[in-house]
Design a protein around this motif. Structure first.
Motif, PDB file in Angstrom:
ATOM      1  N   TYR A  11       0.862  -1.188   0.000  1.00  0.00           N
ATOM      2  CA  TYR A  11       0.000   0.000   0.000  1.00  0.00           C
ATOM      3  C   TYR A  11       0.895   1.234   0.000  1.00  0.00           C
ATOM      4  CZ  TYR A  11      -3.733  -3.231   1.233  1.00  0.00           C
ATOM      5  OH  TYR A  11      -4.624  -4.272   1.229  1.00  0.00           O
ATOM      6  N   THR A  12       0.665   2.127  -0.958  1.00  0.00           N
ATOM      7  CA  THR A  12       1.599   3.232  -1.120  1.00  0.00           C
ATOM      8  C   THR A  12       0.960   4.406  -1.840  1.00  0.00           C
ATOM      9  OG1 THR A  12       3.838   3.778  -1.884  1.00  0.00           O
ATOM     10  CG2 THR A  12       2.493   2.423  -3.351  1.00  0.00           C
ATOM     11  N   ASN A  13       1.706   5.462  -1.920  1.00  0.00           N
ATOM     12  CA  ASN A  13       1.467   6.574  -2.829  1.00  0.00           C
ATOM     13  C   ASN A  13       2.852   6.942  -3.358  1.00  0.00           C
ATOM     14  OD1 ASN A  13       1.426   9.601  -3.520  1.00  0.00           O
ATOM     15  ND2 ASN A  13      -0.753   9.123  -3.350  1.00  0.00           N
ATOM     16  N   GLN A  15       4.239   9.555  -4.083  1.00  0.00           N
ATOM     17  CA  GLN A  15       4.799  10.803  -3.564  1.00  0.00           C
ATOM     18  C   GLN A  15       4.853  10.766  -2.043  1.00  0.00           C
ATOM     19  OE1 GLN A  15       1.980  13.218  -6.038  1.00  0.00           O
ATOM     20  NE2 GLN A  15       3.831  14.361  -6.570  1.00  0.00           N
ATOM     21  N   SER A  16       5.282   9.628  -1.531  1.00  0.00           N
ATOM     22  CA  SER A  16       5.331   9.426  -0.090  1.00  0.00           C
ATOM     23  C   SER A  16       6.560   8.601   0.274  1.00  0.00           C
ATOM     24  CB  SER A  16       4.071   8.683   0.378  1.00  0.00           C
ATOM     25  OG  SER A  16       4.150   7.314   0.015  1.00  0.00           O
ATOM     26  N   VAL A  36      -2.351   1.538  -4.797  1.00  0.00           N
ATOM     27  CA  VAL A  36      -2.058   2.963  -4.651  1.00  0.00           C
ATOM     28  C   VAL A  36      -3.223   3.671  -3.980  1.00  0.00           C
ATOM     29  CG1 VAL A  36      -1.529   5.105  -5.880  1.00  0.00           C
ATOM     30  CG2 VAL A  36      -0.570   2.932  -6.693  1.00  0.00           C
ATOM     31  N   LEU A  37      -2.912   4.440  -2.955  1.00  0.00           N
ATOM     32  CA  LEU A  37      -3.917   5.228  -2.239  1.00  0.00           C
ATOM     33  C   LEU A  37      -3.676   6.696  -2.542  1.00  0.00           C
ATOM     34  CD1 LEU A  37      -3.864   3.422   1.221  1.00  0.00           C
ATOM     35  CD2 LEU A  37      -5.491   3.116  -0.622  1.00  0.00           C
ATOM     36  N   ALA A  38      -4.640   7.330  -3.179  1.00  0.00           N
ATOM     37  CA  ALA A  38      -4.519   8.743  -3.518  1.00  0.00           C
ATOM     38  C   ALA A  38      -4.686   9.599  -2.273  1.00  0.00           C
ATOM     39  CB  ALA A  38      -5.561   9.116  -4.569  1.00  0.00           C
ATOM     40  N   PHE A  39      -4.176  10.826  -2.354  1.00  0.00           N
ATOM     41  CA  PHE A  39      -4.322  11.768  -1.247  1.00  0.00           C
ATOM     42  C   PHE A  39      -5.678  12.471  -1.331  1.00  0.00           C
ATOM     43  CE2 PHE A  39       0.503  11.977  -1.591  1.00  0.00           C
ATOM     44  CZ  PHE A  39       0.706  11.151  -0.490  1.00  0.00           C
ATOM     45  N   GLN A  43      -6.688   7.126   2.253  1.00  0.00           N
ATOM     46  CA  GLN A  43      -5.900   6.604   3.367  1.00  0.00           C
ATOM     47  C   GLN A  43      -6.678   6.621   4.683  1.00  0.00           C
ATOM     48  OE1 GLN A  43      -1.738   7.929   3.528  1.00  0.00           O
ATOM     49  NE2 GLN A  43      -2.004   8.802   1.483  1.00  0.00           N
ATOM     50  N   ASP A 204       7.499   4.270  -9.677  1.00  0.00           N
ATOM     51  CA  ASP A 204       6.789   5.320  -8.952  1.00  0.00           C
ATOM     52  C   ASP A 204       6.629   6.572  -9.804  1.00  0.00           C
ATOM     53  OD1 ASP A 204       6.064   4.108  -6.554  1.00  0.00           O
ATOM     54  OD2 ASP A 204       8.048   4.388  -5.700  1.00  0.00           O
ATOM     55  N   PRO A 211      -1.551   8.673 -12.866  1.00  0.00           N
ATOM     56  CA  PRO A 211      -2.085   8.077 -11.639  1.00  0.00           C
ATOM     57  C   PRO A 211      -2.982   6.889 -11.936  1.00  0.00           C
ATOM     58  CG  PRO A 211      -2.298  10.456 -11.584  1.00  0.00           C
ATOM     59  CD  PRO A 211      -1.884  10.094 -12.980  1.00  0.00           C
TER      60      PRO A 211
END
Length: 212
Positions: A11-13, A15-16, A36-39, A43, A204, A211
């Motif tokens: 689980y990621t983004n 830009q993190s 991928v978890l968007a901002f 999350q 990434d 996205p």
């Protein structure tokens, strides 16, 4: 037991701090599935909060085991996949230095850099109350570790400690949160040359450009 990509979920983004774990996963070389978890609140969804109540990435789920926090994930993956050679044997004298620098970067370095960037460093007369002491002392100690890296923190063996410490150094130079020092620049250059680091960055960066 063979590894299926659904056995290891990431689980990621892009830009993190998930970029650290992406690199570690590419060093491990085992199949994994990326979520991928968007901002945009993803999350903080009930589904993800069941995995990480902090509502932050990165996190992994490996055959039912949930691991959060970048340094912990790196250490876990190194031990879960020993054939990758990303941690010294438990009986090795190098295990001490491995843990020392991995968690020094996750603790004092992360705290000192964050505090300085927000103007929240402890005053000199209260430095003993914070884990990093002073920003200058923390950076000088990090430089000692990196100066001794020949080419890696544990000598010839590249480990999860290099992934985590190296990420902190590389980001510190990129975002100017660490001072420009030759030892930092030379170490970051060696790290960027690793094929797994290049693969991880490309994956990434592609997600940022388009996205999921």
């Amino acid at each position: 037991m063979s590894q299926d990509r659904n056995d290891l979920v990431f689980y990621t983004n892009p830009q993190s701090r998930g970029r650290i774990v992406r690199w570690m996963l590419e060093e491990v070389g085992q199949p994994y599935r990326t979520h991928v978890l968007a901002f945009d609140g993803a999350q903080k969804s009930p589904e993800y909060l069941a995995i990480n109540p902090m509502g932050k990435v990165p996190a992994i789920v490996h055959r039912g085991a949930v691991v959060t926090e970048g340094a912990a994930i790196c250490a876990y993956l190194a031990d879960a996949f020993p054939d990758a050679g990303l941690a010294p044997p438990l009986a090795s004298a190098l295990r001490g230095a491995y843990y020392r620098w991995l968690f020094f970067a996750a603790g004092p370095v992360e705290a000192a850099v964050s505090a300085k960037s927000m103007g929240l460093l402890a005053p000199a007369d209260r430095a003993g109350l914070v884990g990093y002491g002073s920003f200058e002392q923390t950076v000088d100690t990090l430089e000692i570790a990196v100066q001794a890296a020949s080419p890696w923190l544990l000598g010839d063996q590249f480990t999860a400690a290099d992934v985590y410490v190296g990420s902190q150094v590389s980001w510190g130079l990129l975002f100017k949160t660490l001072p420009e020092r030759p030892a930092f620049a030379e170490y970051a250059h060696r790290l960027r040359a690793r094929e797994a680091a290049q693969r991880a960055a490309a994956l990434d960066d592609a997600l940022i450009a388009k996205p999921e």
